[in-house]
Scaffold this motif. Structure first.
Motif, PDB file in Angstrom:
ATOM      1  N   LEU A  43      -3.122  -9.028  -0.005  1.00 32.12           N
ATOM      2  CA  LEU A  43      -2.506 -10.168   0.372  1.00 32.12           C
ATOM      3  C   LEU A  43      -1.224  -9.869   0.946  1.00 32.12           C
ATOM      4  CD1 LEU A  43      -2.947 -13.033  -2.347  1.00 32.12           C
ATOM      5  CD2 LEU A  43      -4.556 -12.047  -0.661  1.00 32.12           C
ATOM      6  N   TYR A  44      -0.600  -8.641   0.791  1.00 30.51           N
ATOM      7  CA  TYR A  44       0.328  -8.224   1.704  1.00 30.51           C
ATOM      8  C   TYR A  44       0.239  -6.700   1.954  1.00 30.51           C
ATOM      9  CZ  TYR A  44       2.342  -8.532  -2.978  1.00 30.51           C
ATOM     10  OH  TYR A  44       2.385  -8.501  -4.147  1.00 30.51           O
ATOM     11  N   GLY A  45       0.765  -6.193   2.959  1.00 24.89           N
ATOM     12  CA  GLY A  45       0.613  -4.592   3.232  1.00 24.89           C
ATOM     13  C   GLY A  45      -0.597  -4.332   3.792  1.00 24.89           C
ATOM     14  N   GLU A  46      -0.544  -3.166   4.473  1.00 27.62           N
ATOM     15  CA  GLU A  46      -1.768  -2.466   4.987  1.00 27.62           C
ATOM     16  C   GLU A  46      -2.529  -1.521   3.990  1.00 27.62           C
ATOM     17  OE1 GLU A  46      -3.397  -3.466   7.758  1.00 27.62           O
ATOM     18  OE2 GLU A  46      -2.111  -5.231   8.059  1.00 27.62           O
ATOM     19  N   VAL A  47      -3.623  -1.478   3.851  1.00 28.63           N
ATOM     20  CA  VAL A  47      -4.202  -0.273   3.024  1.00 28.63           C
ATOM     21  C   VAL A  47      -4.012   1.130   3.519  1.00 28.63           C
ATOM     22  CG1 VAL A  47      -6.504   0.723   2.357  1.00 28.63           C
ATOM     23  CG2 VAL A  47      -6.042  -1.656   2.261  1.00 28.63           C
ATOM     24  N   GLY A  48      -3.413   1.846   2.924  1.00 31.13           N
ATOM     25  CA  GLY A  48      -2.904   3.352   3.497  1.00 31.13           C
ATOM     26  C   GLY A  48      -1.471   3.284   3.721  1.00 31.13           C
ATOM     27  N   ASP A  49      -0.818   2.078   3.510  1.00 28.94           N
ATOM     28  CA  ASP A  49       0.687   2.487   3.689  1.00 28.94           C
ATOM     29  C   ASP A  49       1.382   2.861   2.480  1.00 28.94           C
ATOM     30  OD1 ASP A  49       0.629   0.215   1.872  1.00 28.94           O
ATOM     31  OD2 ASP A  49       1.226  -1.322   3.549  1.00 28.94           O
ATOM     32  N   ASN A  50       0.538   3.049   1.257  1.00 32.44           N
ATOM     33  CA  ASN A  50       0.936   3.528   0.046  1.00 32.44           C
ATOM     34  C   ASN A  50       2.428   2.678  -0.626  1.00 32.44           C
ATOM     35  OD1 ASN A  50      -1.010   5.438  -0.080  1.00 32.44           O
ATOM     36  ND2 ASN A  50       0.325   6.825   1.200  1.00 32.44           N
ATOM     37  N   SER A  51       2.650   1.590  -0.085  1.00 30.01           N
ATOM     38  CA  SER A  51       3.851   0.809  -0.893  1.00 30.01           C
ATOM     39  C   SER A  51       3.267  -0.646  -0.972  1.00 30.01           C
ATOM     40  CB  SER A  51       4.896   0.819   0.134  1.00 30.01           C
ATOM     41  OG  SER A  51       4.555   0.524   1.508  1.00 30.01           O
ATOM     42  N   TYR A  52       3.588  -1.509  -0.073  1.00 28.55           N
ATOM     43  CA  TYR A  52       3.176  -2.620  -0.147  1.00 28.55           C
ATOM     44  C   TYR A  52       2.034  -3.104  -0.738  1.00 28.55           C
ATOM     45  CZ  TYR A  52       7.689  -3.912   1.867  1.00 28.55           C
ATOM     46  OH  TYR A  52       9.015  -4.007   2.162  1.00 28.55           O
ATOM     47  N   SER A  53       0.880  -2.537  -0.105  1.00 27.61           N
ATOM     48  CA  SER A  53      -0.621  -2.719  -0.494  1.00 27.61           C
ATOM     49  C   SER A  53      -0.754  -2.424  -1.910  1.00 27.61           C
ATOM     50  CB  SER A  53      -1.404  -2.019   0.457  1.00 27.61           C
ATOM     51  OG  SER A  53      -1.420  -0.626   0.408  1.00 27.61           O
ATOM     52  N   LEU A  54      -0.279  -1.324  -2.357  1.00 26.69           N
ATOM     53  CA  LEU A  54      -0.595  -0.829  -3.520  1.00 26.69           C
ATOM     54  C   LEU A  54       0.270  -1.801  -4.684  1.00 26.69           C
ATOM     55  CD1 LEU A  54      -0.250   3.030  -3.491  1.00 26.69           C
ATOM     56  CD2 LEU A  54      -2.171   1.693  -3.714  1.00 26.69           C
ATOM     57  N   LEU A  55       1.419  -2.178  -4.197  1.00 18.67           N
ATOM     58  CA  LEU A  55       2.310  -3.189  -5.128  1.00 18.67           C
ATOM     59  C   LEU A  55       1.257  -4.467  -5.138  1.00 18.67           C
ATOM     60  CD1 LEU A  55       4.670  -4.014  -6.385  1.00 18.67           C
ATOM     61  CD2 LEU A  55       5.594  -4.737  -4.487  1.00 18.67           C
ATOM     62  N   ALA A  56       0.561  -4.893  -4.193  1.00 14.48           N
ATOM     63  CA  ALA A  56      -0.342  -5.989  -4.251  1.00 14.48           C
ATOM     64  C   ALA A  56      -1.441  -5.594  -5.220  1.00 14.48           C
ATOM     65  CB  ALA A  56      -0.996  -6.304  -2.752  1.00 14.48           C
ATOM     66  N   LEU A  57      -1.898  -4.532  -5.260  1.00  6.58           N
ATOM     67  CA  LEU A  57      -3.047  -4.471  -6.199  1.00  6.58           C
ATOM     68  C   LEU A  57      -2.399  -4.507  -7.682  1.00  6.58           C
ATOM     69  CD1 LEU A  57      -5.187  -1.401  -5.004  1.00  6.58           C
ATOM     70  CD2 LEU A  57      -5.766  -3.709  -4.968  1.00  6.58           C
ATOM     71  N   GLN A  58      -1.269  -3.921  -7.787  1.00  5.87           N
ATOM     72  CA  GLN A  58      -0.356  -3.944  -9.098  1.00  5.87           C
ATOM     73  C   GLN A  58      -0.194  -5.340  -9.563  1.00  5.87           C
ATOM     74  OE1 GLN A  58       2.969  -1.480  -9.372  1.00  5.87           O
ATOM     75  NE2 GLN A  58       3.609  -2.438 -11.273  1.00  5.87           N
ATOM     76  N   ASN A  59       0.371  -6.197  -8.660  1.00  8.01           N
ATOM     77  CA  ASN A  59       0.687  -7.460  -9.080  1.00  8.01           C
ATOM     78  C   ASN A  59      -0.472  -8.448  -9.036  1.00  8.01           C
ATOM     79  OD1 ASN A  59       3.275  -6.869  -9.240  1.00  8.01           O
ATOM     80  ND2 ASN A  59       3.610  -7.330  -6.928  1.00  8.01           N
TER      81      ASN A  59
ATOM     82  N   GLY B 166     -11.843 -12.795   7.892  1.00  6.22           N
ATOM     83  CA  GLY B 166     -12.844 -12.093   7.734  1.00  6.22           C
ATOM     84  C   GLY B 166     -13.092 -10.717   7.961  1.00  6.22           C
ATOM     85  N   GLY B 167     -12.072 -10.323   9.178  1.00  3.59           N
ATOM     86  CA  GLY B 167     -11.994  -9.058   9.798  1.00  3.59           C
ATOM     87  C   GLY B 167     -11.227  -8.268   8.427  1.00  3.59           C
ATOM     88  N   ASP B 168     -10.353  -8.895   7.685  1.00  7.52           N
ATOM     89  CA  ASP B 168      -9.540  -8.209   6.698  1.00  7.52           C
ATOM     90  C   ASP B 168     -10.634  -7.429   5.717  1.00  7.52           C
ATOM     91  OD1 ASP B 168      -7.435  -9.128   7.625  1.00  7.52           O
ATOM     92  OD2 ASP B 168      -7.152 -10.686   6.566  1.00  7.52           O
TER      93      ASP B 168
END
Length: 923
Positions: A752-768, A683-685
């Motif tokens: 589902l992966y990455g941390e918001v603000g890392d500009n890589s994995y988290s944005l890839l998660a949005l894209q996928n 829930g904290g996510d």
């Protein structure tokens, strides 16, 4: 409780009382008995009401001489002197003013309505008799400034002054002093657990903030329903009612409604009563099949998501070119099948909900007056069971829902002490959206269904050598694909479907089932003492309350997998009243302190003045200021519910770690369809690692940074006038509310992966598409204000006909730039007009009444769906005939007799006409 009772008994035993008994009748100027007229001792709250024949019997604890007053709505009050014990007094009331009616709710003490410091709307036995609505609860919609939202035939929610939904947690509803809101849902389910119309004494409604006397939940208004005391109202009463509900989509369906009340005064020290009522009919059908995301699109849309269709929420994007390259189709590199958003085939709501409306409620009470004076002990139990429909984030079939309340109360004219418990069981209730989703999964898993869809699509295109399909060929390919994927689909009405339905709706795990489980409770105690009889120079009142919530949904609504969640609230208040300027100016000041164990305490003051501008007190001007607050609800704090399109997670700090779950989204990766791997969620996510939904939709994702929810505040100002000008009774009021920390929800996307603000994995998660939507509970940063006014005029026209007309204006504004994601959910028409016309005695024993209501178009916002509600124009009408020697009244009437179907909110049932005939016997 035992200690309190002992102290009270010792106190009462130490005092002796003189008793005086008065009997008599109350009639109008045509010598017609006036039932339910008030007879009170001037200067006290001691009193009684007349029976069906206008008779009364009053015993008071004081010696003559003193003065008693008789009053009733629509009549001028009158007084007579009591000079001896066992005196018989007959009152004759002339029709005229309603200014002398006595109300209790505005100041927690009896006062004439013209002296009320705030706006009060009132309904009594006469109003119920002349109502053109099918039930007394429905007739509340004809009161000035009142909104009634129809969720179903058996569930209507009352609201005033905006910011309302079916889940109306801003409005409190009290029945004989008990809050009859659902412990789990936090709002009253209409009159599902309420009161039989045979037992209704009065209904008083206060629009606007009332926290200064009634605490956190009385934020938008409060309604008081009081029942008939068996010491005053004895005998056997019954009613039988039947008729038709009629709408375009449901056709004509019979309903019936029966009730009985039995009350007896066994002695001057003991009386008892029991009432039971039962209603059965057919719900209003919800058949809005408009595409949820693409308004106006039809079911031929491959990604169709109908508003009242469930199961089609499960959807994904299929890249047919990538999928085809992994199969045995001989396709060239230049193939152009494209990407397609595909949803599963859903089930109509009518396939999942049987639309059987039912309500059974009973009330039992024992009343003791051990010293045969005004000291009274009341044991009261109310139980209710029924079927209804609730529209929240989803549409819920509330089936075999059971709720009970049990109360012990000690009271006299100057104090009360009461304690009660409210408990509920959800019965066989279920979430219709998850019923559709999981019946689909019961016969074919999502991944297999989408694989079959892709195979069907490619078989209809690549298999036939079509590599660049045109629009018609695409449509045919999608039709073939859906037929292929739906092979083996369970058909409503078949034994196979019914078996799957029974299994799914009995399963509380939303990954596989839809059952709504709950056994929550509320424990409440409150007390009040009026020191007016002890202090001469000012009237002083003080009181307090304590409440404990015990949430027990077995992990299906709240995060209570490991046992009930308990938490407490308490409060205390004091009120001063003083009459000045030869009793023409009345000052009321009150102060209340409330504390929830999760938040800092809050102080709610109220100051009001009422000034009689003339010696006869026919012109009364009032003004008030008060501040109110609303604690976050149990759902705001502890919900942990997978609602389909989003996970709802409460923001109590202890709740963030309590909620755990997994993502079950589908995604397309590489060259083939795959189901997403199980991803653990917390829930904290939602509050610490999520993207703002609006920013994602705008193509520039930013962190949401959602703050944890805290109490909401309001500063409320009101001015009003209540008076009589010539033959017109006028009630005028205007208000302005300024809100701070308005409680709201906000949808965010957690990768589902990455941390918001890392500009890589988290944005890839949005894209996928690898993200989980959450609905979070927080406070808006915007400056929000609401304001409005209402005016009501009542008079006699055309030689004795009753005519009433009222208009209500309601509006709000907020600084959208400071909180662009905020949806205020005002859900209230800007303009409302209501009118009534009738006569209780058109000719001997025959009366009629007509009610008309109009409101303009308005926006409805909710977690289920947003949309505009068209303007509507409704007429209710009834005729009634009384046979005095049978003590019977026959009524024939109808609501919405023009038959113009309407909805209260997008996706709710279409409300049609309701025609009825009734026979009521009052002994």
């Amino acid at each position: 409780m035992r200690t309190i009772l002992s102290i009270l008994l010792m106190f009462c035993c130490g005092i002796t009382f003189a008793q005086t008994t008065i009997t008599g009748t109350v009639v109008d100027n045509n010598n017609i008995p006036i039932p339910s007229a008030n007879v009170i001792v001037i200067g006290t709250s001691s009193g009684t009401v007349t029976d069906f024949d206008g008779n009364f019997n009053l015993t008071v604890n004081q010696n003559p001489p003193f003065t008693i007053q008789a009053s009733s709505i629509g009549f001028e009050s009158t007084t007579q002197e009591v000079t001896a014990n066992n005196q018989n007094i007959n009152f004759v009331l002339n029709e005229g003013t309603a200014l002398d009616e006595v109300v209790v709710s505005a100041s927690r003490t009896p006062e004439r309505i013209r002296e009320s410091p705030v706006t009060v709307e009132r309904l009594d036995a006469k109003g119920i008799k002349t109502s053109s609505s099918a039930t007394f609860f429905d007739s509340l919609e004809n009161l000035k400034g009142v909104d009634m939202n129809t969720n179903s035939l058996t569930f209507k929610s009352v609201n005033t002054r905006g910011f309302a939904g079916f889940a109306n947690t801003r409005f409190m509803q009290l029945v004989d002093g008990m809050d009859n809101s659902s412990p789990a849902l936090n709002f009253a389910l209409g009159n599902l657990l309420g009161m039989s119309e045979l037992d209704v004494n009065t209904v008083e409604l206060l629009p606007g903030a009332s926290s200064a006397l009634y605490g956190a939940n009385a934020f938008n208004g409060i309604m008081f329903m009081t029942s008939k005391n068996p010491f005053d109202h004895t005998g056997v009463s019954t009613y039988v009612k039947t008729g038709l509900t009629s709408s375009d989509n449901a056709g004509d369906n019979q309903f019936y409604d029966i009730g009985v009340r039995v009350a007896n005064k066994f002695s001057d020290a003991f009386a008892a009563k029991a009432s039971v009522s039962y209603l059965k009919g057919t719900e209003w059908y919800a058949t809005d099949y408009t595409d949820y995301n693409n308004r106006g699109w039809t079911r031929e849309n491959p990604g169709y998501d109908g508003l009242n269709v469930y199961g089609d929420e499960v959807a994904t994007t299929l890249d047919m070119d990538n999928i085809a390259s992994t199969n045995a189709f001989p396709i060239p590199l230049a193939s152009n099948y494209g990407k397609h958003y595909i949803s599963r085939t859903g089930y109509n709501e009518s396939d999942l909900i049987d639309y059987e409306a039912e309500s059974l409620k009973a009330d039992f009470a024992l009343h003791f007056k051990p010293w045969k004076n005004d000291f009274e002990i009341v044991l009261n139990s109310k139980v209710g069971r029924g079927n209804t429909i609730y529209q929240g984030a989803n549409r819920y079939s509330i089936k075999d829902f059971f709720m009970q309340q049990h109360k012990l109360e000690l009271r006299n004219d100057n104090f009360f002490v009461r304690g009660y418990v409210t408990a509920e069981k959800a019965g066989n209730s279920f979430d219709s959206r998850f019923a559709g989703i999981n019946i689909n999964r019961f016969w074919k898993p999502d991944q297999k269904w989408f694989e079959d869809y892709a195979a069907g699509f490619l078989g209809a295109t690549a298999g036939q050598g079509i590599f660049d399909p045109n629009e018609a060929q695409l449509a045919q390919a999608h039709a073939t694909a859906r037929a292929n994927a739906d092979s083996g689909r369970l058909i409503p009405g078949t034994p196979q479907f019914e078996r799957a339905f029974d299994i799914v709706t009995a399963d509380p795990d939303l990954a596989t089932g839809a059952k709504f489980q709950d056994a929550s409770k509320i424990y409440h105690a409150d007390a009040n003492y009026n020191f007016a009889h002890l202090v001469d120079f000012v009237d002083i009142m003080a009181g307090g309350s304590f409440r404990q919530y015990s949430l027990n949904s077995f992990g299906t609504i709240y995060t209570d997998n490991d046992g009930p969640i308990n938490y407490n609230e308490y409060g205390a208040y004091v009120q001063l009243q003083k009459k000045l300027l030869e009793e023409r100016l009345k000052f009321t000041g009150s102060l209340r302190y409330d504390k929830s164990e999760f938040f800092d305490g809050f102080v709610s003051p109220r100051i009001s003045f009422v000034y009689a501008a003339d010696e006869l007190k026919n012109h009364n001007i009032r003004g008030s200021f008060q501040s109110g607050f609303r604690n976050p609800t149990t759902q705001d704090l502890f919900i942990g519910l997978q609602a389909g399109r989003a996970i709802l997670v409460g923001s109590a700090p202890a709740n963030l770690d309590r909620y755990t779950g997994t993502s079950s989204q589908l995604s397309t990766t590489g060259q083939a369809i795959t189901g997403s791997a199980t991803v653990p969620l917390n829930g904290g996510d939602a509050y610490s690692n999520a993207f703002d939904l609006t920013s994602v939709n705008n193509g520039a994702p930013v962190a949401a940074n959602v703050a944890l929810v805290k109490p909401e505040h309001v500063s409320a100002f009101e001015l009003g006038y209540r008076g009589r000008v010539s033959k017109f009774n006028i009630d005028l009021s205007a208000y302005y509310n300024k809100y701070k920390d308005f409680i709201s929800t906000r949808t965010v996307l957690t990768p589902l992966y990455g941390e918001v603000g890392d500009n890589s994995y988290s944005l890839l998660a949005l894209q996928n598409g690898d993200f989980q939507p959450y609905q979070t509970y927080t406070n808006s940063k915007a400056d929000i204000n609401s304001y409005g006014a209402s005016i009501g005029v009542d008079t006699k026209v055309l030689n004795g006909f009753d005519f009433g007309l009222n208009y209500t204006y309601a509006q709000f504004d907020f600084d959208e730039a400071t909180d662009p994601d905020f949806e205020p959910g005002f859900n209230t028409p800007e303009h409302k007009v209501k009118a009534s016309f009738g006569k209780t005695e058109l000719f001997q024993n025959f009366g009629f009444n007509v009610n008309w209501r109009w409101n303009d178009k308005y926006l409805w916002q909710s977690t289920f769906h947003n949309g505009y509600i068209p303007a509507r124009n409704l007429i209710d009408a009834q005729i009634n005939y009384t046979i005095p020697k049978w003590k019977s009244t026959f009524k024939v009437g109808g609501s919405n007799i023009l038959g113009h179907d309407y909805v209260s909110a997008p996706g709710s049932g279409a409300v049609g006409a309701q025609y009825f005939i009734s026979w009521t016997i009052n002994q």
